[in-house]
Design a protein around this motif. Sequence first.
Motif, PDB file in Angstrom:
ATOM      1  N   LEU A   1      51.536  39.702  24.923  1.00  0.00           N
ATOM      2  CA  LEU A   1      51.554  40.089  26.152  1.00  0.00           C
ATOM      3  C   LEU A   1      49.725  41.066  26.105  1.00  0.00           C
ATOM      4  CD1 LEU A   1      52.203  40.652  28.714  1.00  0.00           C
ATOM      5  CD2 LEU A   1      53.440  42.112  28.346  1.00  0.00           C
ATOM      6  N   THR A   2      49.385  41.617  24.848  1.00  0.00           N
ATOM      7  CA  THR A   2      48.457  41.968  25.415  1.00  0.00           C
ATOM      8  C   THR A   2      47.140  41.162  24.646  1.00  0.00           C
ATOM      9  OG1 THR A   2      49.297  44.628  24.475  1.00  0.00           O
ATOM     10  CG2 THR A   2      46.658  44.208  23.689  1.00  0.00           C
ATOM     11  N   LYS A   3      47.512  40.509  23.563  1.00  0.00           N
ATOM     12  CA  LYS A   3      46.527  38.998  23.395  1.00  0.00           C
ATOM     13  C   LYS A   3      46.532  38.574  25.424  1.00  0.00           C
ATOM     14  CE  LYS A   3      46.821  38.763  18.736  1.00  0.00           C
ATOM     15  NZ  LYS A   3      47.298  37.608  17.783  1.00  0.00           N
ATOM     16  N   LYS A   4      47.230  38.077  26.409  1.00  0.00           N
ATOM     17  CA  LYS A   4      46.612  37.858  27.642  1.00  0.00           C
ATOM     18  C   LYS A   4      46.236  37.798  28.490  1.00  0.00           C
ATOM     19  CE  LYS A   4      47.856  33.846  30.189  1.00  0.00           C
ATOM     20  NZ  LYS A   4      46.878  32.665  29.697  1.00  0.00           N
ATOM     21  N   GLY A   5      46.712  39.328  28.178  1.00  0.00           N
ATOM     22  CA  GLY A   5      45.913  40.031  29.423  1.00  0.00           C
ATOM     23  C   GLY A   5      44.999  40.125  29.077  1.00  0.00           C
ATOM     24  N   ASP A   6      44.552  40.198  28.006  1.00  0.00           N
ATOM     25  CA  ASP A   6      42.997  40.938  27.611  1.00  0.00           C
ATOM     26  C   ASP A   6      41.841  39.200  27.038  1.00  0.00           C
ATOM     27  OD1 ASP A   6      40.659  42.123  25.878  1.00  0.00           O
ATOM     28  OD2 ASP A   6      41.455  40.951  24.319  1.00  0.00           O
ATOM     29  N   ALA A   7      42.500  37.912  27.733  1.00  0.00           N
ATOM     30  CA  ALA A   7      41.811  36.572  27.733  1.00  0.00           C
ATOM     31  C   ALA A   7      41.733  36.806  29.477  1.00  0.00           C
ATOM     32  CB  ALA A   7      42.831  36.078  27.234  1.00  0.00           C
ATOM     33  N   ILE A   8      42.462  37.285  29.922  1.00  0.00           N
ATOM     34  CA  ILE A   8      42.331  37.755  31.538  1.00  0.00           C
ATOM     35  C   ILE A   8      41.570  38.328  32.051  1.00  0.00           C
ATOM     36  CG2 ILE A   8      43.634  37.878  33.422  1.00  0.00           C
ATOM     37  CD1 ILE A   8      46.685  36.968  32.380  1.00  0.00           C
ATOM     38  N   TRP A   9      41.202  39.472  30.921  1.00  0.00           N
ATOM     39  CA  TRP A   9      40.393  40.451  31.704  1.00  0.00           C
ATOM     40  C   TRP A   9      39.113  39.598  31.463  1.00  0.00           C
ATOM     41  CZ3 TRP A   9      36.662  42.729  28.318  1.00  0.00           C
ATOM     42  CH2 TRP A   9      36.428  44.132  29.132  1.00  0.00           C
ATOM     43  N   ARG A  10      38.985  39.266  30.022  1.00  0.00           N
ATOM     44  CA  ARG A  10      37.519  38.670  29.984  1.00  0.00           C
ATOM     45  C   ARG A  10      37.212  37.776  30.773  1.00  0.00           C
ATOM     46  NH1 ARG A  10      36.146  40.609  24.370  1.00  0.00           N
ATOM     47  NH2 ARG A  10      37.825  41.619  23.414  1.00  0.00           N
ATOM     48  N   GLU A  11      38.072  36.301  31.493  1.00  0.00           N
ATOM     49  CA  GLU A  11      38.172  35.823  32.340  1.00  0.00           C
ATOM     50  C   GLU A  11      37.595  36.430  33.485  1.00  0.00           C
ATOM     51  OE1 GLU A  11      41.215  33.141  32.565  1.00  0.00           O
ATOM     52  OE2 GLU A  11      41.359  32.724  31.246  1.00  0.00           O
ATOM     53  N   GLU A  12      37.755  36.938  33.668  1.00  0.00           N
ATOM     54  CA  GLU A  12      37.002  38.645  35.268  1.00  0.00           C
ATOM     55  C   GLU A  12      36.011  38.114  34.967  1.00  0.00           C
ATOM     56  OE1 GLU A  12      38.734  38.222  37.725  1.00  0.00           O
ATOM     57  OE2 GLU A  12      39.818  35.984  36.963  1.00  0.00           O
ATOM     58  N   LYS A  13      35.758  39.235  33.703  1.00  0.00           N
ATOM     59  CA  LYS A  13      34.595  39.781  33.801  1.00  0.00           C
ATOM     60  C   LYS A  13      33.785  39.185  33.601  1.00  0.00           C
ATOM     61  CE  LYS A  13      32.558  43.123  30.835  1.00  0.00           C
ATOM     62  NZ  LYS A  13      31.826  43.585  29.287  1.00  0.00           N
ATOM     63  N   ALA A  14      33.585  37.759  32.388  1.00  0.00           N
ATOM     64  CA  ALA A  14      32.408  36.648  32.951  1.00  0.00           C
ATOM     65  C   ALA A  14      32.481  35.695  34.160  1.00  0.00           C
ATOM     66  CB  ALA A  14      32.992  35.544  32.081  1.00  0.00           C
ATOM     67  N   ARG A  15      33.442  35.513  34.606  1.00  0.00           N
ATOM     68  CA  ARG A  15      32.948  36.155  35.953  1.00  0.00           C
ATOM     69  C   ARG A  15      32.417  36.322  37.155  1.00  0.00           C
ATOM     70  NH1 ARG A  15      37.980  33.673  39.828  1.00  0.00           N
ATOM     71  NH2 ARG A  15      39.469  34.569  38.194  1.00  0.00           N
ATOM     72  N   LEU A  16      32.483  37.740  36.799  1.00  0.00           N
ATOM     73  CA  LEU A  16      32.002  38.951  38.218  1.00  0.00           C
ATOM     74  C   LEU A  16      30.676  38.976  37.013  1.00  0.00           C
ATOM     75  CD1 LEU A  16      34.791  41.704  38.502  1.00  0.00           C
ATOM     76  CD2 LEU A  16      33.391  40.426  40.174  1.00  0.00           C
ATOM     77  N   TYR A  17      30.067  39.169  36.124  1.00  0.00           N
ATOM     78  CA  TYR A  17      29.230  39.551  35.532  1.00  0.00           C
ATOM     79  C   TYR A  17      28.431  38.014  33.999  1.00  0.00           C
ATOM     80  CZ  TYR A  17      30.482  44.271  37.603  1.00  0.00           C
ATOM     81  OH  TYR A  17      30.982  44.930  37.752  1.00  0.00           O
ATOM     82  N   PRO A  18      27.833  36.654  35.218  1.00  0.00           N
ATOM     83  CA  PRO A  18      28.046  35.693  34.197  1.00  0.00           C
ATOM     84  C   PRO A  18      26.827  36.192  33.422  1.00  0.00           C
ATOM     85  CG  PRO A  18      27.268  35.436  36.827  1.00  0.00           C
ATOM     86  CD  PRO A  18      28.010  36.567  36.207  1.00  0.00           C
ATOM     87  N   LYS A  19      26.405  35.464  32.311  1.00  0.00           N
ATOM     88  CA  LYS A  19      25.432  35.937  31.364  1.00  0.00           C
ATOM     89  C   LYS A  19      23.961  35.788  31.502  1.00  0.00           C
ATOM     90  CE  LYS A  19      28.200  35.827  27.218  1.00  0.00           C
ATOM     91  NZ  LYS A  19      28.325  35.022  25.953  1.00  0.00           N
ATOM     92  N   ASP A  20      24.258  34.435  32.720  1.00  0.00           N
ATOM     93  CA  ASP A  20      23.188  34.252  33.294  1.00  0.00           C
ATOM     94  C   ASP A  20      22.088  34.516  34.422  1.00  0.00           C
ATOM     95  OD1 ASP A  20      24.817  33.148  34.741  1.00  0.00           O
ATOM     96  OD2 ASP A  20      24.205  30.876  34.859  1.00  0.00           O
ATOM     97  N   MET A  21      23.264  35.935  34.743  1.00  0.00           N
ATOM     98  CA  MET A  21      22.550  36.480  35.928  1.00  0.00           C
ATOM     99  C   MET A  21      21.418  37.449  35.971  1.00  0.00           C
ATOM    100  SD  MET A  21      24.670  39.520  37.608  1.00  0.00           S
ATOM    101  CE  MET A  21      24.623  40.009  39.093  1.00  0.00           C
ATOM    102  N   PRO A  22      20.615  37.294  36.971  1.00  0.00           N
ATOM    103  CA  PRO A  22      18.797  38.189  36.733  1.00  0.00           C
ATOM    104  C   PRO A  22      19.553  39.150  36.417  1.00  0.00           C
ATOM    105  CG  PRO A  22      19.052  36.350  38.917  1.00  0.00           C
ATOM    106  CD  PRO A  22      20.623  36.003  38.118  1.00  0.00           C
ATOM    107  N   MET A  23      19.264  40.015  35.359  1.00  0.00           N
ATOM    108  CA  MET A  23      19.078  41.662  35.661  1.00  0.00           C
ATOM    109  C   MET A  23      17.699  42.323  35.815  1.00  0.00           C
ATOM    110  SD  MET A  23      22.082  41.692  34.779  1.00  0.00           S
ATOM    111  CE  MET A  23      21.933  43.460  34.415  1.00  0.00           C
ATOM    112  N   GLY A  24      17.869  43.173  37.061  1.00  0.00           N
ATOM    113  CA  GLY A  24      16.626  43.741  37.560  1.00  0.00           C
ATOM    114  C   GLY A  24      16.228  42.979  38.417  1.00  0.00           C
ATOM    115  N   GLU A  25      16.546  42.065  38.874  1.00  0.00           N
ATOM    116  CA  GLU A  25      15.855  41.213  40.155  1.00  0.00           C
ATOM    117  C   GLU A  25      16.716  41.155  41.682  1.00  0.00           C
ATOM    118  OE1 GLU A  25      15.592  36.816  39.847  1.00  0.00           O
ATOM    119  OE2 GLU A  25      14.706  37.292  37.698  1.00  0.00           O
ATOM    120  N   ALA A  26      15.767  41.595  42.456  1.00  0.00           N
ATOM    121  CA  ALA A  26      16.941  41.198  43.778  1.00  0.00           C
ATOM    122  C   ALA A  26      17.768  40.442  43.607  1.00  0.00           C
ATOM    123  CB  ALA A  26      15.796  41.568  45.133  1.00  0.00           C
ATOM    124  N   VAL A  27      18.889  41.078  44.451  1.00  0.00           N
ATOM    125  CA  VAL A  27      20.268  40.304  44.786  1.00  0.00           C
ATOM    126  C   VAL A  27      20.534  40.240  46.417  1.00  0.00           C
ATOM    127  CG1 VAL A  27      22.266  39.986  43.999  1.00  0.00           C
ATOM    128  CG2 VAL A  27      20.960  40.881  42.384  1.00  0.00           C
TER     129      VAL A  27
END
Length: 138
Positions: free
Chosen positions: A1-27
Motif C-alpha cells: 500500500l505504501t509503495k502504491k501511494g508513493d507511486a501515485i504521489w510521484r505521478e502527481e508531483k511530476a504532473r504538477l512540476y514537470p522537469k521541462d518547466m522553465p524556472m525563473g521565467e514569467a508564468v
Amino acid sequence: LTKKGDAIWREEKARLYPKDMPMGEAVAAPVLNPTAEKWHDIIRKVESTEESNWRLAVIEADIILDSLLEKLNLPGQTIGDKLKAVEPSDFLTLDNAWEAHKARNNIAHQGGEFLFNQREARRIIALYESVFNEFHII
C-alpha cells in the motif's frame, strides 16, 4: 500500500512540476475557475444598459444556483424541490436563494409583462452572490 501511494504521489508531483518547466521565467496568470468566469460575465450583463442582459444575468445566476444544489446532492428535479430539501441550519442564505429563484421564475414565466429595472436586477444578483459566497464558489 505504501509503495502504491508513493507511486501515485510521484505521478502527481511530476504532473504538477514537470522537469521541462522553465524556472525563473514569467508564468501566465492562473485561469479563474469556470464558475468565477461565468460570474464575471453575469456582472458585466447586469451592469449593461440593456434590459435583456439584466434578465439574462438573473437566469444565468439561477443556472449556477442549480449546479450548486446538484453538487450538494439534494433530492428533487427542480430548483424549488431541491431548496425545499435543504436543512436551514446547513444553508444560512436559504431565504436569499428562495427570493432570487422566485424572481427568476417571474422573469422566465411572465416575460416582458414582468416589470423589471436595473436596480431590481442588481438586488437579485446580490442575493445570488450572498449564496455563492457562503459556499465559496465565486
